[in-house]
Motif scaffolding. Structure first.
Motif, PDB file in Angstrom:
ATOM      1  N   GLU A  73     -20.599  -6.744 -27.225  1.00 22.02           N
ATOM      2  CA  GLU A  73     -19.690  -6.259 -28.260  1.00 22.02           C
ATOM      3  C   GLU A  73     -20.364  -6.244 -29.628  1.00 22.02           C
ATOM      4  O   GLU A  73     -20.156  -5.318 -30.418  1.00 22.02           O
ATOM      5  CB  GLU A  73     -18.417  -7.096 -28.288  1.00 22.02           C
ATOM      6  CG  GLU A  73     -17.584  -6.966 -27.031  1.00 22.02           C
ATOM      7  CD  GLU A  73     -17.224  -5.534 -26.704  1.00 22.02           C
ATOM      8  OE1 GLU A  73     -16.624  -4.839 -27.554  1.00 22.02           O
ATOM      9  OE2 GLU A  73     -17.555  -5.077 -25.596  1.00 22.02           O
ATOM     10  N   ARG A  80     -14.251   3.894 -23.669  1.00 20.61           N
ATOM     11  CA  ARG A  80     -14.334   2.854 -22.637  1.00 20.61           C
ATOM     12  C   ARG A  80     -12.924   2.422 -22.229  1.00 20.61           C
ATOM     13  O   ARG A  80     -12.639   2.272 -21.039  1.00 20.61           O
ATOM     14  CB  ARG A  80     -15.135   1.666 -23.176  1.00 20.61           C
ATOM     15  CG  ARG A  80     -15.258   0.506 -22.214  1.00 20.61           C
ATOM     16  CD  ARG A  80     -16.021  -0.643 -22.805  1.00 20.61           C
ATOM     17  NE  ARG A  80     -15.328  -1.203 -23.954  1.00 20.61           N
ATOM     18  CZ  ARG A  80     -15.829  -2.147 -24.746  1.00 20.61           C
ATOM     19  NH1 ARG A  80     -17.043  -2.614 -24.525  1.00 20.61           N
ATOM     20  NH2 ARG A  80     -15.138  -2.606 -25.753  1.00 20.61           N
ATOM     21  N   ASP A  81     -12.046   2.276 -23.209  1.00 24.74           N
ATOM     22  CA  ASP A  81     -10.661   1.884 -22.916  1.00 24.74           C
ATOM     23  C   ASP A  81      -9.933   2.965 -22.123  1.00 24.74           C
ATOM     24  O   ASP A  81      -9.153   2.656 -21.222  1.00 24.74           O
ATOM     25  CB  ASP A  81      -9.903   1.577 -24.203  1.00 24.74           C
ATOM     26  CG  ASP A  81     -10.394   0.312 -24.891  1.00 24.74           C
ATOM     27  OD1 ASP A  81     -11.133  -0.480 -24.258  1.00 24.74           O
ATOM     28  OD2 ASP A  81     -10.045   0.127 -26.076  1.00 24.74           O
ATOM     29  N   ARG A 108     -14.705  -9.525 -22.523  1.00 34.08           N
ATOM     30  CA  ARG A 108     -15.870  -8.816 -23.037  1.00 34.08           C
ATOM     31  C   ARG A 108     -16.985  -9.798 -23.378  1.00 34.08           C
ATOM     32  O   ARG A 108     -16.728 -10.879 -23.911  1.00 34.08           O
ATOM     33  CB  ARG A 108     -15.507  -8.032 -24.293  1.00 34.08           C
ATOM     34  CG  ARG A 108     -14.370  -7.058 -24.098  1.00 34.08           C
ATOM     35  CD  ARG A 108     -14.865  -5.815 -23.453  1.00 34.08           C
ATOM     36  NE  ARG A 108     -13.785  -4.829 -23.393  1.00 34.08           N
ATOM     37  CZ  ARG A 108     -13.702  -3.907 -22.487  1.00 34.08           C
ATOM     38  NH1 ARG A 108     -14.602  -3.802 -21.558  1.00 34.08           N
ATOM     39  NH2 ARG A 108     -12.703  -3.067 -22.477  1.00 34.08           N
ATOM     40  N   ARG A 145     -15.738   2.520 -27.982  1.00 32.35           N
ATOM     41  CA  ARG A 145     -14.742   1.574 -27.460  1.00 32.35           C
ATOM     42  C   ARG A 145     -13.487   2.313 -26.977  1.00 32.35           C
ATOM     43  O   ARG A 145     -12.913   1.958 -25.956  1.00 32.35           O
ATOM     44  CB  ARG A 145     -14.380   0.544 -28.516  1.00 32.35           C
ATOM     45  CG  ARG A 145     -15.441  -0.498 -28.707  1.00 32.35           C
ATOM     46  CD  ARG A 145     -14.885  -1.667 -29.520  1.00 32.35           C
ATOM     47  NE  ARG A 145     -15.914  -2.653 -29.725  1.00 32.35           N
ATOM     48  CZ  ARG A 145     -16.564  -2.838 -30.869  1.00 32.35           C
ATOM     49  NH1 ARG A 145     -16.263  -2.109 -31.925  1.00 32.35           N
ATOM     50  NH2 ARG A 145     -17.503  -3.752 -30.973  1.00 32.35           N
ATOM     51  N   ASP A 194     -16.319   2.789 -32.778  1.00 33.11           N
ATOM     52  CA  ASP A 194     -14.884   2.969 -32.531  1.00 33.11           C
ATOM     53  C   ASP A 194     -14.640   4.025 -31.461  1.00 33.11           C
ATOM     54  O   ASP A 194     -13.806   3.840 -30.577  1.00 33.11           O
ATOM     55  CB  ASP A 194     -14.136   3.306 -33.819  1.00 33.11           C
ATOM     56  CG  ASP A 194     -14.730   4.486 -34.585  1.00 33.11           C
ATOM     57  OD1 ASP A 194     -15.889   4.876 -34.326  1.00 33.11           O
ATOM     58  OD2 ASP A 194     -14.031   5.019 -35.468  1.00 33.11           O
TER      59      ASP A 194
END
Length: 92
Positions: free
Chosen positions: A11, A27-28, A6, A24, A21
């Protein structure tokens, strides 16, 4: 999940967002769709819909709200990165 490097500046910007949160997490989820052998075809399936469906369950918010938050942060991130690139061009 894959080991993705990253960008620290990216970030850090994401961290300034109210729903970092959730962003992310979504995205994960998107990245994991490509990592696992599941019935997912990006040409047919809407990755944003898949991400927001999972996120809405985890964060206990409506599907549409999860989608809107992700899109909003992604747009702000894109704008931020474009500004950074523009200011770096001025220094060349």
């Amino acid at each position: 999940m894959s080991d993705i490097q990253r960008d620290p500046e990216t970030e850090a910007f994401i961290e300034t967002q109210e729903h970092a949160d959730l962003f992310r997490f979504m995205r994960d989820v998107f990245e994991s769709l490509e990592d696992y052998d599941i019935d997912y075809d990006p040409e047919v399936d809407d990755p944003l819909a898949a991400m927001s469906a999972v996120a809405s369950d985890k964060f206990e918010i409506p599907h549409r709200q999860a989608m809107d938050i992700y899109v909003d942060i992604q747009n702000k991130l894109t704008e931020h990165l474009l500004k950074l690139r523009g200011s770096n061009k001025d220094k060349l």
